[in-house]
Design an enzyme around this catalytic site. Structure first.
Site, PDB file in Angstrom:
ATOM      1  N   ARG A  29      11.538   3.613   3.269  1.00  0.00           N
ATOM      2  CA  ARG A  29      11.083   2.659   4.286  1.00  0.00           C
ATOM      3  C   ARG A  29      12.284   1.795   4.650  1.00  0.00           C
ATOM      4  O   ARG A  29      13.024   1.339   3.779  1.00  0.00           O
ATOM      5  CB  ARG A  29       9.944   1.777   3.795  1.00  0.00           C
ATOM      6  CG  ARG A  29       9.681   0.592   4.746  1.00  0.00           C
ATOM      7  CD  ARG A  29       8.394  -0.129   4.470  1.00  0.00           C
ATOM      8  NE  ARG A  29       7.254   0.685   4.868  1.00  0.00           N
ATOM      9  CZ  ARG A  29       5.996   0.235   4.889  1.00  0.00           C
ATOM     10  NH1 ARG A  29       5.727  -1.013   4.532  1.00  0.00           N
ATOM     11  NH2 ARG A  29       5.015   1.026   5.252  1.00  0.00           N
ATOM     12  N   LYS A  45      25.766  -4.290  -1.985  1.00  0.00           N
ATOM     13  CA  LYS A  45      27.216  -4.165  -2.155  1.00  0.00           C
ATOM     14  C   LYS A  45      27.857  -3.430  -0.985  1.00  0.00           C
ATOM     15  O   LYS A  45      29.076  -3.247  -0.962  1.00  0.00           O
ATOM     16  CB  LYS A  45      27.518  -3.398  -3.448  1.00  0.00           C
ATOM     17  CG  LYS A  45      26.920  -4.019  -4.700  1.00  0.00           C
ATOM     18  CD  LYS A  45      27.185  -3.130  -5.907  1.00  0.00           C
ATOM     19  CE  LYS A  45      26.513  -3.671  -7.160  1.00  0.00           C
ATOM     20  NZ  LYS A  45      26.732  -2.777  -8.329  1.00  0.00           N
ATOM     21  N   HIS A  47       5.265   6.036  11.414  1.00  0.00           N
ATOM     22  CA  HIS A  47       4.770   5.917  10.040  1.00  0.00           C
ATOM     23  C   HIS A  47       3.818   7.100   9.825  1.00  0.00           C
ATOM     24  O   HIS A  47       2.600   6.934   9.804  1.00  0.00           O
ATOM     25  CB  HIS A  47       4.049   4.576   9.887  1.00  0.00           C
ATOM     26  CG  HIS A  47       3.776   4.180   8.459  1.00  0.00           C
ATOM     27  ND1 HIS A  47       3.922   5.043   7.396  1.00  0.00           N
ATOM     28  CD2 HIS A  47       3.350   3.008   7.922  1.00  0.00           C
ATOM     29  CE1 HIS A  47       3.612   4.423   6.280  1.00  0.00           C
ATOM     30  NE2 HIS A  47       3.258   3.185   6.569  1.00  0.00           N
ATOM     31  N   ARG A  67       0.807  -1.226   0.000  1.00  0.00           N
ATOM     32  CA  ARG A  67       0.000   0.000   0.000  1.00  0.00           C
ATOM     33  C   ARG A  67       0.839   1.273   0.000  1.00  0.00           C
ATOM     34  O   ARG A  67       0.588   2.187  -0.779  1.00  0.00           O
ATOM     35  CB  ARG A  67      -0.957   0.011   1.208  1.00  0.00           C
ATOM     36  CG  ARG A  67      -2.220  -0.810   1.012  1.00  0.00           C
ATOM     37  CD  ARG A  67      -2.810  -1.230   2.349  1.00  0.00           C
ATOM     38  NE  ARG A  67      -1.861  -2.055   3.087  1.00  0.00           N
ATOM     39  CZ  ARG A  67      -1.653  -3.353   2.827  1.00  0.00           C
ATOM     40  NH1 ARG A  67      -2.345  -3.938   1.884  1.00  0.00           N
ATOM     41  NH2 ARG A  67      -0.773  -4.046   3.504  1.00  0.00           N
ATOM     42  N   THR A  68       1.832   1.344   0.879  1.00  0.00           N
ATOM     43  CA  THR A  68       2.585   2.595   0.994  1.00  0.00           C
ATOM     44  C   THR A  68       3.339   2.905  -0.291  1.00  0.00           C
ATOM     45  O   THR A  68       3.249   4.007  -0.837  1.00  0.00           O
ATOM     46  CB  THR A  68       3.556   2.537   2.189  1.00  0.00           C
ATOM     47  OG1 THR A  68       2.810   2.289   3.384  1.00  0.00           O
ATOM     48  CG2 THR A  68       4.305   3.844   2.341  1.00  0.00           C
TER      49      THR A  68
END
Length: 457
Positions: free
Chosen positions: A114, A93, A142, A64-65
C-alpha cells in the site's frame, strides 16, 4: 509456481472467470465451519500455506486491509512479515521502492503493498521476483477491496447482471470506486453515480474507459450539473461490444444496493470538501431506496449514520468481514497453493489484451500528466520508465503504464528522421516519440514532417 508471475495491481488484471473462481474458493473456505456468517472463525484447520511467507509493506495507514491479509495468511497456515510504518523502515533512510521490492522478494513468497503514490504497486511488481498484490495505491485502484465488494454483492443479491447499484461520495479520490466501477461494468451491472460534491466526479480517464472499453454509456454530465436536475448518472452495459445502451434514472423503480464512500481528505488540498451528503434513515426512506442494502468500504467519517448499524440492511460490516476469506482465496491463487483455485498461467485479464506497451526516453516527449504518479516521485520516479500503453480507440491516446491516467497524443515524432507529424495512428512504435505539443517537439530538435508542411500550406 509457474515461470510467469501473476500480479494483482488492477482489477482488470483478472478475467471475469478468474474472479468467479476466487469467489468459489472463498465460499468453500466459508462453508468449512458450516456457518457462512462466521468468517472470523474460518478455516483454522486449513494448512495449505504451511511454509509460505507473506510480506505486507504499508506506506499508508491501514486497519482492515493489512490485518485481513495477515489473518488470511495465518489461517492458511503460513506466516507474515510486516512493515507497517515507513518511518521505521529503510524508506526513512532513502531506500527506493525498487530496491525494497528486490530485497523483500528474498524474504517472502508474495508481497502486499500500500502506497500513497498512484502506480507504486506496478513499479514494485516490475522489480519483485515474487507475486505482488496491490493493497491500494494513491487514487489509482484497490482491487482486493473490489473483490470483497463484489463478493458481498453476490452474497446479498446473487447475480451481478442487471443489478442496480448507486455509488455516492468521493468518486474522484476513491481508489476503491475506480476498481469497483470497472468490475461492475464488466459483469453487466447498472451503475448510477452520485458525486458527493462539485469536482468529485469520476476521473476523466476512468469515465473514458467505461465508455470505450467496457461499453458503458453515461447520461451526459450536464444533466446533473444544472440546477434542480437529477444528479444520477447511469451506466448501462451493452449486450454486445460497441452497442451502447442508454437508460434514464427514472427507469429504476427500486435500487438494490447503495454504496457510500467517505471524503478522501488525504487526496485534496485543505478546505476542498463540499457539502457532503449523509446516508441515514431519512435518506433511505425515499421510495427507490426503501429496500436497498447499504455498503461502505470503511472507515466512515460521518457520512454513514451509526443508527443504521443494527439493521439487516447494513451490509458494511459483513462486507469488511469477507476480507479474510477473499484474501485467503487470492493468496492461495497467486501462490498456487490450492489445485482448485489456480489462476491461468498466461492470462492477463483486460489490461494488456490488445494494446501495445511503449517506452520512450525519460527526458524526451510526453510524460504522465498525473502529478501524484510514481513516475513524478522525486526519489522513486527515476526507477519508473517513461512508459505507456498505446490506445487507438477514439484517436490516439497514451495510458500511463503505472497509474493508468490517459493523455491525448497526436504529435508523433520519429526518432530516426527527427521529424514529427499530427497523427491519430502509428506505423512503428520502435521509432516513435510522442509529444504533448509541437513546441515540445521542436524544443527536442524535431522538425515538422511532410504532412505538417502540407497542412500549413
Amino acid at each position: 509456481m509457474s515461470a510467469e508471475l501473476r500480479h494483482l495491481i488492477s482489477i482488470n488484471d483478472l478475467t471475469n472467470e478468474e474472479i468467479e473462481k476466487i469467489f468459489e474458493t472463498a465460499n468453500r473456505y466459508l462453508a468449512e465451519l458450516g456457518d457462512p456468517d462466521a468468517p472470523h472463525r474460518i478455516a483454522k484447520s486449513k494448512r495449505i500455506g504451511t511454509g509460505s511467507i507473506l510480506a505486507t509493506l504499508f506506506y499508508e495507514p491501514s486497519t482492515r486491509t493489512r490485518l485481513s491479509f495477515e489473518s488470511a495468511m495465518l489461517r492458511l497456515g503460513g506466516r507474515t512479515i510486516s512493515s507497517a510504518d515507513p518511518a521505521t523502515s529503510s524508506a526513512a533512510k532513502g531506500e527506493s521502492l525498487a530496491d525494497t521490492a528486490r530485497v523483500v522478494s528474498n524474504y517472502a513468497d508474495a508481497i502486499v503493498i500500500r502506497h500513497p503514490r498512484d502506480g507504486a504497486a506496478r513499479l514494485v511488481a516490475e522489480y519483485a521476483s515474487v507475486p505482488v498484490i496491490n493493497g491500494g495505491d494513491g487514487a489509482h485502484e484497490h482491487p482486493t477491496q473490489t473483490l470483497c465488494d463484489l463478493f458481498t454483492l453476490q452474497r446479498e443479491k446473487g447475480a451481478f447482471k442487471g443489478l442496480n447499484v448507486v455509488i455516492s461520495g468521493d468518486l474522484k479520490g476513491s481508489r476503491t470506486i475506480h476498481s469497483f466501477v470497472y468490475a461492475l461494468a464488466r459483469f453487466g451491472a447498472h451503475i448510477m453515480l452520485m458525486p458527493g460534491g462539485k469536482g468529485m466526479e469520476l476521473p476523466a480517464h476512468v469515465d473514458w474507459r467505461l465508455r470505450h472499453e467496457f461499453h458503458a454509456l453515461p447520461v451526459p454530465r450536464e444533466k446533473y450539473e444544472k440546477e434542480n436536475a437529477d444528479i444520477d448518472v447511469l451506466y448501462a452495459t451493452a449486450e454486445q461490444p460497441h452497442q451502447p445502451t442508454l437508460l434514464s434514472a427514472s427507469d429504476f423503480k427500486e435500487i438494490d444496493i447503495f454504496y457510500m464512500t467517505r471524503f478522501q481528505k488525504e487526496r485534496y488540498a485543505e478546505g476542498a470538501k463540499a457539502d457532503y451528503m449523509k446516508v441515514d434513515f431519512n435518506f433511505l426512506n425515499e421510495s427507490k431506496y426503501k429496500s436497498a442494502s447499504v455498503m461502505h468500504p470503511l472507515p466512515r467519517v460521518g457520512e454513514l449514520d451509526a443508527d443504521l448499524d443494527g439493521t439487516p440492511r447494513a451490509a458494511y460490516f459483513r462486507q469488511a468481514s469477507y476480507g479474510v476469506p477473499i484474501r485467503m482465496a487470492l493468496i492461495s491463487a497467486v501462490l498456487e497453493l490450492d489445485a482448485q483455485n489456480n489462476l491461468e498461467k498466461f492470462a492477463h485479464g483486460f489490461r494488456t489484451a490488445k494494446h501495445p506497451v511503449h517506452t520512450q526516453p525519460r527526458e524526451l516527449g510526453i510524460a504522465c500528466p498525473n502529478t501524484n504518479c510514481i513516475t513524478h516521485d522525486p526519489h522513486d520516479g527515476s526507477y519508473a520508465g517513461n512508459k505507456f500503453t498505446v490506445v487507438t480507440e477514439d484517436g490516439l491516446r497514451l495510458r500511463c503504464y503505472y497509474c493508468e491516467t490517459d493523455v491525448k497524443a497526436d504529435i508523433v515524432g520519429h526518432a530516426y528522421s527527427k521529424l514529427y507529424e499530427h497523427s491519430t495512428s502509428i506505423r512503428d512504435l520502435q521509432d516513435t516519440v510522442f509529444f504533448a505539443n509541437e513546441a515540445d517537439a521542436q524544443k527536442a530538435g524535431f522538425k515538422p514532417g511532410a504532412r505538417n508542411h502540407a497542412a500549413a500550406e
